[in-house]
Scaffold this motif. Structure first.
Motif, PDB file in Angstrom:
ATOM      1  N   ASP A  66       0.833  -1.202   0.000  1.00 48.48           N
ATOM      2  CA  ASP A  66       0.000   0.000   0.000  1.00 48.48           C
ATOM      3  C   ASP A  66       0.871   1.256   0.000  1.00 48.48           C
ATOM      4  O   ASP A  66       0.613   2.207  -0.760  1.00 48.48           O
ATOM      5  CB  ASP A  66      -0.920  -0.008   1.217  1.00 48.48           C
ATOM      6  CG  ASP A  66      -1.766   1.247   1.309  1.00 48.48           C
ATOM      7  OD1 ASP A  66      -2.678   1.416   0.477  1.00 48.48           O
ATOM      8  OD2 ASP A  66      -1.487   2.089   2.202  1.00 48.48           O
ATOM      9  N   LEU A  73      -6.892  -7.779  -0.878  1.00 50.56           N
ATOM     10  CA  LEU A  73      -5.737  -6.920  -1.124  1.00 50.56           C
ATOM     11  C   LEU A  73      -5.759  -6.395  -2.557  1.00 50.56           C
ATOM     12  O   LEU A  73      -5.474  -5.218  -2.806  1.00 50.56           O
ATOM     13  CB  LEU A  73      -4.449  -7.700  -0.866  1.00 50.56           C
ATOM     14  CG  LEU A  73      -3.135  -6.965  -1.165  1.00 50.56           C
ATOM     15  CD1 LEU A  73      -3.004  -5.712  -0.314  1.00 50.56           C
ATOM     16  CD2 LEU A  73      -1.947  -7.891  -0.951  1.00 50.56           C
ATOM     17  N   THR A 129      -7.135   2.181  -4.975  1.00 52.00           N
ATOM     18  CA  THR A 129      -6.268   3.238  -4.470  1.00 52.00           C
ATOM     19  C   THR A 129      -6.097   4.327  -5.536  1.00 52.00           C
ATOM     20  O   THR A 129      -5.726   4.027  -6.676  1.00 52.00           O
ATOM     21  CB  THR A 129      -4.886   2.689  -4.088  1.00 52.00           C
ATOM     22  OG1 THR A 129      -5.049   1.658  -3.112  1.00 52.00           O
ATOM     23  CG2 THR A 129      -3.997   3.787  -3.543  1.00 52.00           C
ATOM     24  N   ARG A 143      -8.385  -5.897  -4.458  1.00 50.33           N
ATOM     25  CA  ARG A 143      -9.430  -4.866  -4.546  1.00 50.33           C
ATOM     26  C   ARG A 143      -8.957  -3.557  -3.941  1.00 50.33           C
ATOM     27  O   ARG A 143      -9.236  -2.469  -4.465  1.00 50.33           O
ATOM     28  CB  ARG A 143     -10.703  -5.353  -3.850  1.00 50.33           C
ATOM     29  CG  ARG A 143     -11.473  -6.399  -4.632  1.00 50.33           C
ATOM     30  CD  ARG A 143     -12.870  -6.595  -4.052  1.00 50.33           C
ATOM     31  NE  ARG A 143     -12.803  -7.121  -2.687  1.00 50.33           N
ATOM     32  CZ  ARG A 143     -12.788  -8.425  -2.408  1.00 50.33           C
ATOM     33  NH1 ARG A 143     -12.807  -9.316  -3.385  1.00 50.33           N
ATOM     34  NH2 ARG A 143     -12.753  -8.827  -1.165  1.00 50.33           N
ATOM     35  N   HIS A 144      -8.237  -3.644  -2.827  1.00 48.93           N
ATOM     36  CA  HIS A 144      -7.731  -2.430  -2.178  1.00 48.93           C
ATOM     37  C   HIS A 144      -6.762  -1.692  -3.095  1.00 48.93           C
ATOM     38  O   HIS A 144      -6.848  -0.462  -3.241  1.00 48.93           O
ATOM     39  CB  HIS A 144      -7.038  -2.794  -0.863  1.00 48.93           C
ATOM     40  CG  HIS A 144      -6.376  -1.630  -0.198  1.00 48.93           C
ATOM     41  ND1 HIS A 144      -7.067  -0.684   0.516  1.00 48.93           N
ATOM     42  CD2 HIS A 144      -5.059  -1.267  -0.168  1.00 48.93           C
ATOM     43  CE1 HIS A 144      -6.223   0.225   0.967  1.00 48.93           C
ATOM     44  NE2 HIS A 144      -5.000  -0.107   0.571  1.00 48.93           N
TER      45      HIS A 144
END
Length: 328
Positions: free
Chosen positions: A248, A273, A280, A275-276
């Motif tokens: 991230d 993860l 972003t 999808r995150h």
């Protein structure tokens, strides 16, 4: 005491304490039948025999067989390889360089040559079994030079890695060193193919390459990094088992055009993860953007990619997807 007759091994001599044919075959990564056939057909056999019948291979005899393996793995015909290998036994004879290519026309990069690719892949696996580092380097260089990165990866390196992996699984821990050696040489070859960053604009957003947490297999990402560098696209390689927090942070700091997440097994594929990362956003207000996420590797199979994600089925497809991301 009468002198021993010619051809009779002296007690304690090399023929008495040499390797058996089976032991030599295991060392070279070929069958014992192949070793016997080379002896019978081409004279690539031990200089002396125990009791005149049983083959016992002295170090010099094994060196000739190793040279035979190097040459045949590189595509040299058997009869020609035998003559060259036997020439190394004589005093002062020149030793052929490992990995001498077969005579004849050289294929252009990308030109299909399936039989040559399969032969090179088998030679690569055999060189790994006998822990022959120089032969591995020569075979890898030749494969890339003759066929290009993508065919060399998909038709030579990957099948050889799978073959060695299957042998390891079938034999317990006996071939761990073989797989490690082959992986190291493949990794070295991939990193040496193209200087990183060649032809890229310094301010171009990179492609971020990372293995998901708990995933240790980096070679496919290294192949992708080499292919991207070959096309002049910038990369940032994060490597194996990247923690979610670190991934991230890297996404927010680099503002990548795309993020490639590698998963070898379903147990490591982290869809939350992915999808995150796909959600972003970064950049200035009013012109914020999100990265394209490529779900690479067999671990992602079984589910359709969600919005902002794609799942390439091969190295070439991944390279084409990323090239289009840059408008190429």
């Amino acid at each position: 005491m009468p002198a021993p007759s010619p051809g009779t091994p002296r007690p304690g001599g090399p023929a008495a304490h040499g390797l058996t044919t089976g032991a030599v075959a295991r060392r070279l990564g070929v069958s014992a039948t192949t070793v016997r056939s080379w002896d019978q057909r081409y004279g690539v056999g031990p200089a002396a025999r125990q009791d005149g019948r049983h083959r016992r291979w002295a170090p010099a005899d094994v060196a000739v067989l190793e040279e035979m393996c190097r040459l045949t793995s590189s595509g040299v015909p058997l009869a020609e390889a035998a003559r060259a290998a036997l020439g190394t036994r004589g005093p002062g004879a020149p030793e052929p360089a490992p990995g001498v290519p077969a005579p004849g026309p050289v294929a252009s990069p990308g030109q299909p040559a399936p039989e040559d690719l399969r032969r090179t892949s088998r030679g690569l696996a055999r060189a790994a079994v006998r822990l022959d580092g120089p032969a591995l380097d020569a075979l890898l260089r030749r494969a890339v030079a003759r066929h290009g990165l993508v065919p060399a990866w998909e038709e030579v390196m990957v099948p050889a890695l799978h073959a060695v992996g299957r042998r390891w699984e079938a034999a317990g821990d006996r071939y761990v060193e073989v797989e490690h050696l082959l992986s190291w040489h493949v990794s070295t070859a991939l990193r040496q193919l193209v200087p990183p960053g060649r032809g890229t604009a310094p301010d171009a957003p990179p492609v971020l390459l990372a293995c998901v947490p708990a995933e240790q297999h980096t070679l496919p990402l290294e192949a992708l990094a080499a292919g991207l560098a070959e096309r002049g696209l910038p990369t940032r390689m994060l490597g194996a088992a990247v923690p979610a927090e670190a991934l991230d942070s890297a996404v927010r700091r680099t503002g990548p055009a795309a993020v490639v997440l590698w998963s070898q097994a379903r147990s490591t594929a982290g869809h939350a993860l992915a999808r995150h990362v796909a959600g972003t956003s970064f950049g200035v207000r009013g012109a914020r953007t999100r990265p394209l996420v490529l779900l690479a590797g067999p671990g992602w199979a079984g589910r359709l990619p969600e919005a902002g994600m794609q799942r390439p089925g091969s190295l070439r497809e991944a390279l084409d997807l990323l090239a289009r991301r840059y408008g190429r």
